[in-house]
Write an enzyme that holds these catalytic residues in place. Sequence first.
Site, mmCIF file in Angstrom:
data_model
loop_
_atom_site.group_PDB
_atom_site.id
_atom_site.type_symbol
_atom_site.label_atom_id
_atom_site.label_comp_id
_atom_site.label_asym_id
_atom_site.label_seq_id
_atom_site.Cartn_x
_atom_site.Cartn_y
_atom_site.Cartn_z
ATOM 1 N N VAL A 96 4.092 50.575 34.421
ATOM 2 C CA VAL A 96 3.730 49.503 33.477
ATOM 3 C C VAL A 96 2.487 48.744 33.940
ATOM 4 C CG1 VAL A 96 5.129 47.678 34.541
ATOM 5 C CG2 VAL A 96 4.748 47.687 32.061
ATOM 6 N N ALA A 250 8.680 50.866 42.454
ATOM 7 C CA ALA A 250 9.050 50.729 41.047
ATOM 8 C C ALA A 250 7.830 51.013 40.188
ATOM 9 C CB ALA A 250 9.562 49.324 40.754
ATOM 10 N N ASP A 251 8.053 51.747 39.123
ATOM 11 C CA ASP A 251 6.990 51.941 38.129
ATOM 12 C C ASP A 251 7.183 51.012 36.953
ATOM 13 O OD1 ASP A 251 7.197 54.607 39.723
ATOM 14 O OD2 ASP A 251 5.212 54.555 38.792
ATOM 15 N N CYS A 252 8.440 50.674 36.708
ATOM 16 C CA CYS A 252 8.722 49.702 35.641
ATOM 17 C C CYS A 252 10.127 49.136 35.845
ATOM 18 C CB CYS A 252 8.624 50.360 34.266
ATOM 19 S SG CYS A 252 8.858 49.193 32.908
ATOM 20 N N ALA A 260 12.712 52.051 36.667
ATOM 21 C CA ALA A 260 12.174 53.419 36.631
ATOM 22 C C ALA A 260 11.347 53.624 37.887
ATOM 23 C CB ALA A 260 11.308 53.636 35.395
#
Length: 359
Positions: A96, A250-252, A260
């Site tokens: 994100v 964390a990516d999102c 995610a």
Amino acid sequence: MAPLEAIIWHDGQLRIIDQLLLPFKTVYIDIKSVQEGWDAIQKMQVRGAPAIAIVGCLSIAAELAKESSIFNDCTSLHTFVCDSLAHLITARPTAVNMKAEALRLTEYSCSLLTTSQSVTEMMNSILAWCENLLKMDLATNKTLGDWGMQKILQLSKKDGEDGFSLITICNTGSLATAGYGTALGVVRSLHAIKKLKGLYMLETRPYMQGSRLSAYEAVVEGWPNATLICDGAVGALLSSSQVDAAVVGADCVAANGDTANKIGTYQLAVLCAAHHVKFFVCAPTSSINLKLSSGAGIPIEHRPALEMTSVAGVPVAAPGIACWNPAFDVTPARLITGIITEYGVFTPEKLEEEISSRI
Ligand SMILES: CSC[C@H]1O[C@H](OP(=O)(O)O)[C@H](O)[C@@H]1O
């Protein structure tokens, strides 16, 4: 030794390490345009949620810094910035950070339309904004790393021994950020006070961020007992060894704490729960999307089968076999002990309340 520098911005020129070649070759490539930035992100020559956002925005700055980039008026410059950001967020859908920075830069560029005295002044303001991302990320990661270190120090030690053993997946260090790292930032902060007893790293197929990148950072920096394990060895390790906590990137992160992250993180969380090992997600607020109520709304990128069926160009699967290759999975909040941010460590239940009052 200084952490590996994945991103170099100097005098209007952007250079990145081609991470597809690490750790065996350290090759810097020039990024001179938005499209070259998009290509490098999509091919994963640069990867890691924060690094993607930084390189994306700096690719705009690199194109603007070229003498040839001329705009007749501020409106056409603003249109170029907005169109570039709209393109960059399509390179990889899950992380994100690029979307968050795109929103921030769009709003800033819009504000410059009414405050800039000239196109040159507006362009210099946008360049300065993009350059500042590097410094901001370094500062954010160091603060996050220190919060995480403090949290780890509070964990009870069964064996009474000094120092803590951690486990992590993928790469969240100097090669995924501006230079300090998120989960590996916690590792760096713990190591800095000599409380890192060991670090287990999952190889993290198929891109091998663990064996090629995190292991490289660990060797370069001399972290104690840094140990590479196969992705399939997590259960055996946790059932036989004293691992104090998992720290992952964390990516999102959604408002309820669902997260995610690299494929395999969910499995790691389930095994940590089964073996009563604390599980921490390390997420700067630029990776948190409070507009998403849960992880169900996070888009999951799927990558080409070839990235699974070959390693360094060597085929490792039966020709013709079908593949399923999601690059990320979602760990439900119920499996997460705490979310480590630059503002502190919060339980998933408290995350939205604590973060929304700060950003
Ligand atoms: C601090 S990096 C966050 C995140 O990005 C990585 O994914 P990728 O290597 O595919 O860009 C991984 O999920 C890290 O945890």
